[in-house]
Write an enzyme that holds these catalytic residues in place. Structure first.
Site, short mmCIF file in Angstrom:
data_model
loop_
_atom_site.label_atom_id
_atom_site.label_comp_id
_atom_site.label_asym_id
_atom_site.label_seq_id
_atom_site.Cartn_x
_atom_site.Cartn_y
_atom_site.Cartn_z
N SER A 44 37.12 64.90 77.14
CA SER A 44 37.13 64.66 75.71
C SER A 44 35.84 65.15 75.07
O SER A 44 34.76 64.90 75.58
CB SER A 44 37.25 63.16 75.42
OG SER A 44 38.13 62.55 76.32
N HIS A 75 43.15 65.28 74.26
CA HIS A 75 43.28 66.27 75.32
C HIS A 75 44.35 67.28 74.92
O HIS A 75 45.49 66.91 74.67
CB HIS A 75 43.66 65.61 76.65
CG HIS A 75 42.56 64.80 77.25
ND1 HIS A 75 41.67 65.31 78.17
CD2 HIS A 75 42.18 63.53 77.04
CE1 HIS A 75 40.80 64.38 78.51
NE2 HIS A 75 41.09 63.28 77.84
N TYR A 99 46.19 57.11 84.55
CA TYR A 99 46.72 56.12 83.60
C TYR A 99 47.92 56.63 82.80
O TYR A 99 48.57 55.86 82.11
CB TYR A 99 45.63 55.60 82.66
CG TYR A 99 44.99 56.60 81.72
CD1 TYR A 99 45.70 57.19 80.69
CD2 TYR A 99 43.65 56.93 81.86
CE1 TYR A 99 45.11 58.09 79.82
CE2 TYR A 99 43.03 57.83 81.00
CZ TYR A 99 43.77 58.40 79.99
OH TYR A 99 43.18 59.29 79.15
N ALA A 127 34.28 61.73 79.37
CA ALA A 127 33.72 60.73 78.47
C ALA A 127 33.65 59.43 79.26
O ALA A 127 34.53 59.16 80.07
CB ALA A 127 34.60 60.56 77.24
N ASN A 249 30.03 55.24 74.44
CA ASN A 249 29.93 53.85 73.96
C ASN A 249 29.22 53.00 75.00
O ASN A 249 29.24 53.32 76.19
CB ASN A 249 31.33 53.27 73.72
CG ASN A 249 32.21 53.34 74.96
OD1 ASN A 249 32.78 54.40 75.26
ND2 ASN A 249 32.29 52.25 75.68
N HIS A 261 39.89 53.55 70.96
CA HIS A 261 39.90 54.89 71.55
C HIS A 261 39.43 55.97 70.57
O HIS A 261 38.63 56.83 70.92
CB HIS A 261 41.28 55.22 72.11
CG HIS A 261 41.34 56.51 72.87
ND1 HIS A 261 40.65 56.69 74.07
CD2 HIS A 261 41.95 57.69 72.63
CE1 HIS A 261 40.87 57.92 74.51
NE2 HIS A 261 41.66 58.55 73.65
N1 HPA Z 1 35.35 52.50 79.85
C1 HPA Z 1 36.15 53.33 80.54
N2 HPA Z 1 36.37 54.58 80.17
C2 HPA Z 1 35.75 55.04 79.08
C3 HPA Z 1 34.89 54.23 78.32
C4 HPA Z 1 34.68 52.88 78.73
O1 HPA Z 1 33.94 52.10 78.11
N3 HPA Z 1 34.43 54.99 77.30
C5 HPA Z 1 35.00 56.23 77.44
N4 HPA Z 1 35.78 56.26 78.51
#
Ligand code: HPA
Length: 286
Positions: A44, A75, A99, A127, A249, A261
């Site tokens: 991402s 994506h 997932y 990411a 984050n 998200h």
């Molecule tokens: N957790 C899992 N996957 C992620 C996160 C997160 O906080 N941020 C971006 N992908």
């Protein structure tokens, strides 16, 4: 074994990979004669790196035998072959995640395809959430090692000995020399790079605060839902591996804000071009 259409849930043990890869390679060679030196997985926020490719051949995932379309938001879902900073590369814009319900054998097929097409090195990007409390959004973390908490392995089942060893060694998955080259590229571009441990979970839900504290206790610096199976498969077939996590984050519970998200993707947008600069410089020096 059915090649079409792409059923993402179909179990693909290692022994089934060679026939599937032969079909994939034929489909790519029907479109371009380029032989890549490097394979890139663009997570991402790294679209700008794909924009820098020259002489591009672009193949949507679902135009390739056995591959379903990408479903994850953010994506795009295509295989790109072209030149980046004078080096021939193959890039995956988007990826297959567990997932989405994808079989582990499908999740890693792009990596195996990179190898079949001639690549020697793979660069994995993603990411991730910050588990190290010092990591602010926008932190770029060179992956020093990983912890696979997905409960899955792409090597489960009967092996394909012609591809790699069933009991694959993972001592130096994340190549020390490539990590040094990444840091050198970061220094030239004046982009700060941290280095740490990536932990891969199944997802798609984000973690609980208790889980984030547990992951920190296990030694993780960043958490995400990709990359670890790809790294295992890359080592299985003898690719050199490196990678960078883009921290979008703070891990759940650190700042009391719920994770959304779309916000996570937006936070990554700023750091993406910085990482793209580093990777372009890194690839130019290979
Ligand atoms: N957790 C899992 N996957 C992620 C996160 C997160 O906080 N941020 C971006 N992908």
């Amino acid at each position: 074994m059915s090649m079409l259409p792409g059923d993402r849930t179909l179990p693909i043990p290692p022994v089934d990979q060679p026939a599937r890869l032969a079909a994939l390679v034929a489909a790519v060679w029907a479109r371009t004669p380029l032989v890549p030196k490097v394979g890139l997985v663009l997570g991402s926020g790294l679209g700008s790196l794909a924009d820098g490719l020259e002489d591009v051949t672009s193949i949507p995932f679902d135009d390739l035998p056995g591959w379903p379309a990408a479903t994850a938001p953010g994506h795009v879902g295509r295989l790109l072959l072209g030149r980046l900073a004078g080096v021939t590369v193959v890039a995956l814009q988007g990826r297959f995640h567990l997932y989405e319900g994808n079989d582990p054998g499908l999740v890693v097929q792009p990596i195996l395809l990179f190898k079949q097409l001639g690549a020697e090195i793979v660069v994995l990007t993603n990411a991730a959430g910050g588990v190290n409390p010092a990591y602010r959004p926008g932190t770029l973390m060179v992956i020093a090692d990983h912890i696979n908490l997905t409960g899955k392995s792409p090597l489960l089942g009967q092996n394909a000995d012609e591809l790699g060893e069933h009991f694959t060694d993972l001592t130096d998955v994340w190549s020390p020399s490539l990590r040094e080259r990444l840091h050198a590229a970061g220094a030239v571009e004046a982009v700060k790079l941290d280095e740490g441990i990536y932990v891969g979970l199944l997802g798609p839900n984000y973690e609980t605060p208790a889980e984030v504290r547990m992951l920190r206790g296990l030694g993780a610096d960043a958490v995400g839902m990709s990359t670890v199976l790809e790294a295992i498969a890359a080592r299985w077939v003898g690719l050199e591996v490196c990678g960078v996590s883009l921290v979008t984050n703070a891990g759940a519970g650190y700042d009391g804000v719920p994770l959304v998200h779309e916000d996570v993707l937006a936070a990554g947008a700023e750091a993406g071009p910085r990482l793209a600069k580093v990777l372009r410089r890194f690839i130019a020096g290979l």
